[in-house]
Design a protein around this motif. Structure first.
Motif, short mmCIF file in Angstrom:
data_model
loop_
_atom_site.label_atom_id
_atom_site.label_comp_id
_atom_site.label_asym_id
_atom_site.label_seq_id
_atom_site.Cartn_x
_atom_site.Cartn_y
_atom_site.Cartn_z
N ILE A 8 0.87 -1.17 0.00
CA ILE A 8 0.00 0.00 0.00
C ILE A 8 0.91 1.22 0.00
CG2 ILE A 8 -1.79 1.31 1.20
CD1 ILE A 8 -2.80 -1.33 0.12
N ILE A 9 0.83 2.00 -1.06
CA ILE A 9 1.75 3.12 -1.22
C ILE A 9 1.33 4.27 -0.29
CG2 ILE A 9 2.71 4.78 -2.84
CD1 ILE A 9 3.50 1.84 -3.29
N LYS A 10 2.29 4.76 0.50
CA LYS A 10 2.02 5.86 1.42
C LYS A 10 2.56 7.19 0.88
CE LYS A 10 1.98 2.88 5.51
NZ LYS A 10 2.59 2.59 6.83
N GLU A 11 3.84 7.19 0.57
CA GLU A 11 4.45 8.45 0.14
C GLU A 11 5.15 8.34 -1.22
OE1 GLU A 11 5.51 9.96 4.68
OE2 GLU A 11 7.10 9.59 3.23
N GLU A 12 5.54 7.10 -1.60
CA GLU A 12 6.31 6.94 -2.84
C GLU A 12 5.49 7.39 -4.06
OE1 GLU A 12 7.67 3.57 -0.12
OE2 GLU A 12 5.80 4.60 -0.61
N THR A 13 6.12 8.13 -4.93
CA THR A 13 5.50 8.51 -6.19
C THR A 13 6.53 8.35 -7.30
OG1 THR A 13 6.07 10.83 -5.87
CG2 THR A 13 3.87 10.14 -5.16
N GLY A 14 6.10 8.37 -8.52
CA GLY A 14 6.98 8.21 -9.67
C GLY A 14 6.52 7.06 -10.53
N ARG A 15 7.35 6.68 -11.50
CA ARG A 15 7.01 5.59 -12.41
C ARG A 15 6.85 4.28 -11.65
NH1 ARG A 15 8.79 5.47 -18.08
NH2 ARG A 15 9.14 3.27 -17.64
N LEU A 16 5.90 3.47 -12.10
CA LEU A 16 5.62 2.19 -11.46
C LEU A 16 6.86 1.31 -11.40
CD1 LEU A 16 3.72 0.05 -10.30
CD2 LEU A 16 3.08 -0.54 -12.65
N ASP A 17 7.59 1.18 -12.53
CA ASP A 17 8.75 0.29 -12.53
C ASP A 17 9.84 0.78 -11.59
OD1 ASP A 17 9.31 2.47 -14.12
OD2 ASP A 17 10.11 1.32 -15.80
N LYS A 18 10.00 2.12 -11.49
CA LYS A 18 11.02 2.67 -10.60
C LYS A 18 10.63 2.46 -9.13
CE LYS A 18 13.57 6.96 -9.71
NZ LYS A 18 13.26 7.06 -8.27
N LYS A 37 4.68 -6.18 -18.00
CA LYS A 37 4.18 -6.49 -19.34
C LYS A 37 3.44 -7.83 -19.37
CE LYS A 37 7.72 -3.86 -21.82
NZ LYS A 37 8.89 -3.94 -22.73
N GLU A 38 3.88 -8.78 -18.55
CA GLU A 38 3.27 -10.11 -18.54
C GLU A 38 2.02 -10.18 -17.67
OE1 GLU A 38 6.45 -12.64 -17.35
OE2 GLU A 38 7.38 -12.68 -19.35
N GLY A 39 1.65 -9.07 -17.03
CA GLY A 39 0.45 -9.06 -16.22
C GLY A 39 0.65 -9.54 -14.80
N ASN A 40 1.89 -9.60 -14.35
CA ASN A 40 2.17 -10.07 -12.98
C ASN A 40 2.07 -8.96 -11.94
OD1 ASN A 40 2.62 -12.69 -13.76
ND2 ASN A 40 4.81 -12.43 -14.01
N VAL A 41 1.79 -7.73 -12.40
CA VAL A 41 1.68 -6.59 -11.49
C VAL A 41 0.31 -5.94 -11.68
CG1 VAL A 41 2.60 -4.34 -10.82
CG2 VAL A 41 4.17 -6.18 -11.53
N LEU A 42 -0.43 -5.80 -10.59
CA LEU A 42 -1.74 -5.14 -10.64
C LEU A 42 -1.73 -3.94 -9.70
CD1 LEU A 42 -4.20 -8.20 -10.53
CD2 LEU A 42 -3.38 -6.94 -12.54
N ILE A 43 -2.29 -2.83 -10.15
CA ILE A 43 -2.42 -1.62 -9.34
C ILE A 43 -3.90 -1.39 -9.13
CG2 ILE A 43 -1.90 0.84 -9.13
CD1 ILE A 43 0.00 -1.34 -11.59
N ASN A 44 -4.35 -1.51 -7.89
CA ASN A 44 -5.77 -1.40 -7.57
C ASN A 44 -6.61 -2.35 -8.43
OD1 ASN A 44 -5.09 0.79 -5.80
ND2 ASN A 44 -5.09 2.16 -7.57
N GLY A 45 -6.02 -3.54 -8.66
CA GLY A 45 -6.71 -4.56 -9.44
C GLY A 45 -6.61 -4.40 -10.93
N GLU A 46 -5.91 -3.36 -11.42
CA GLU A 46 -5.81 -3.10 -12.85
C GLU A 46 -4.40 -3.39 -13.37
OE1 GLU A 46 -8.29 -2.12 -14.87
OE2 GLU A 46 -9.73 -2.12 -13.23
N GLN A 47 -4.31 -3.82 -14.62
CA GLN A 47 -3.03 -4.01 -15.27
C GLN A 47 -2.66 -2.73 -15.99
OE1 GLN A 47 -2.77 -7.47 -17.79
NE2 GLN A 47 -1.02 -6.67 -18.91
N LEU A 48 -1.57 -2.07 -15.54
CA LEU A 48 -1.17 -0.80 -16.11
C LEU A 48 0.24 -0.89 -16.69
CD1 LEU A 48 -2.56 1.52 -13.26
CD2 LEU A 48 -3.64 0.95 -15.46
N LYS A 49 0.71 0.18 -17.29
CA LYS A 49 2.00 0.17 -17.97
C LYS A 49 3.13 0.57 -17.02
CE LYS A 49 0.07 1.11 -22.55
NZ LYS A 49 0.08 1.99 -23.75
N PRO A 50 4.39 0.25 -17.38
CA PRO A 50 5.52 0.57 -16.50
C PRO A 50 5.66 2.05 -16.18
CG PRO A 50 6.19 -1.00 -18.20
CD PRO A 50 4.81 -0.54 -18.56
#
Length: 301
Positions: A8-18, A37-50
């Motif tokens: 759960i992100i509290k303060e970190e911001t920036g690109r997802l991959d970073k 890219k392979e769909g192994n990462v979900l943000i709030n249940g959604e598949q988004l880009k790096p």
């Protein structure tokens, strides 16, 4: 065993991959990008880009694939080599053969056979996938191109990316398709319900399949398919999506409808520009005997 990380992100911001590289310091950024890219990462249940900008409050779920460390040894397994020169090998893979080693398949793969029969293979994909430019599923038969050196590998992979290579498949599907041709343009990603499956996902990776009806039977249709993209399980998911799943498909189709050893899907035609001569080469592999026998039975019904 797959490992899951939840943040759960509290303060970190920036690109997802970073951000994930900072949260998972033992994982390289390139690996993180591949997982996204392979769909192994979900943000709030959604598949988004790096390059998604992470916001405070975002819930990030990361499925970490099992890393396989294997010593791949050559095995004297018969394979059908359709073509070979100093740069390229074309193989007609049998149904039931896995292309490269993984956690559940540490012997008996096409890679093990290639290492026995071929003196040189490209090293771009490391020790687990030497020479492997693209894959087809275990129970899909047909043509694959294999690179014998890194220069050839890069040029062949670029053709796949640029959609200049030719890949045509033959499939037997459930149902009688009424129209002669069609195009399926639906993005694919890892299923949110079953992580072992692919599904049509908003924001997923572009996937385009063209099909043409070849022959109709009482309850089945034989189709030819051309791929613009080569996503995991693309044909199998796309045909299910339009209501005509592949016959024999143990994951995406009805079970035990025809005698066989998996989905009736065959990579029949493969075409590409030779990485050294620039000559366009085209290869064609006949249907496996079981596939032909099944069609004969359907014609006699």
């Amino acid at each position: 065993m797959l490992q899951e990380h939840n943040f759960i992100i509290k303060e970190e911001t920036g690109r997802l991959d970073k951000v994930l590289t900072e949260l998972l310091p033992k994982i390289t950024r390139s690996h993180i990008q591949q997982w996204i890219k392979e769909g192994n990462v979900l943000i709030n249940g959604e598949q988004l880009k790096p390059n998604y900008k992470v916001q405070a409050g975002d819930a990030i779920s990361v499925i970490e694939p099992e890393l396989v460390s294997l010593e791949v040894l050559a095995e004297n397994i018969p394979i059908e080599i359709v073509y070979q020169d100093e740069d390229v090998v074309v193989v007609n893979k049998a149904q039931g053969m896995v292309v490269h080693p993984s956690a559940g398949h540490q012997t008996g793969t096409l890679v093990h056979a290639l290492m026995y029969h071929i003196n040189d293979l490209s090293g771009i994909n490391g020790t687990i996938r030497p020479g492997i430019v693209h894959r087809i599923d275990k129970d899909t038969s047909g043509l694959l191109m294999v690179a014998k050196n890194d220069v050839a590998h890069e040029k062949l992979a670029a053709q796949l990316k640029d959609k200049t290579s030719v890949r045509e498949y033959i499939a037997l599907v459930h149902g009688v398709i009424p129209h002669e041709k069609g195009t399926i343009d639906a993005p694919l990603g890892r299923s949110k319900i079953d992580r072992k499956k692919q599904d049509i996902i908003d924001g997923g990776r572009e996937a385009v399949t063209h099909f043409t009806v070849l022959e109709r039977f009482k309850d089945f249709t034989l189709v030819s398919l051309k791929l613009e993209t080569g996503r995991t399980h693309q044909i199998r998911v796309h045909m299910k999506y339009i209501g005509y799943p592949l016959a024999g498909d143990p994951i995406y189709g009805p079970r035990k409808t025809l005698e066989g050893k998996g989905q009736f899907l065959h990579a029949q035609v493969l075409g590409f520009k030779h990485p050294t001569t620039d000559e366009f080469l085209t290869f064609e592999a006949p249907l496996p005997q079981l596939f032909e026998d099944t069609l004969t039975k359907l014609r006699d019904e």
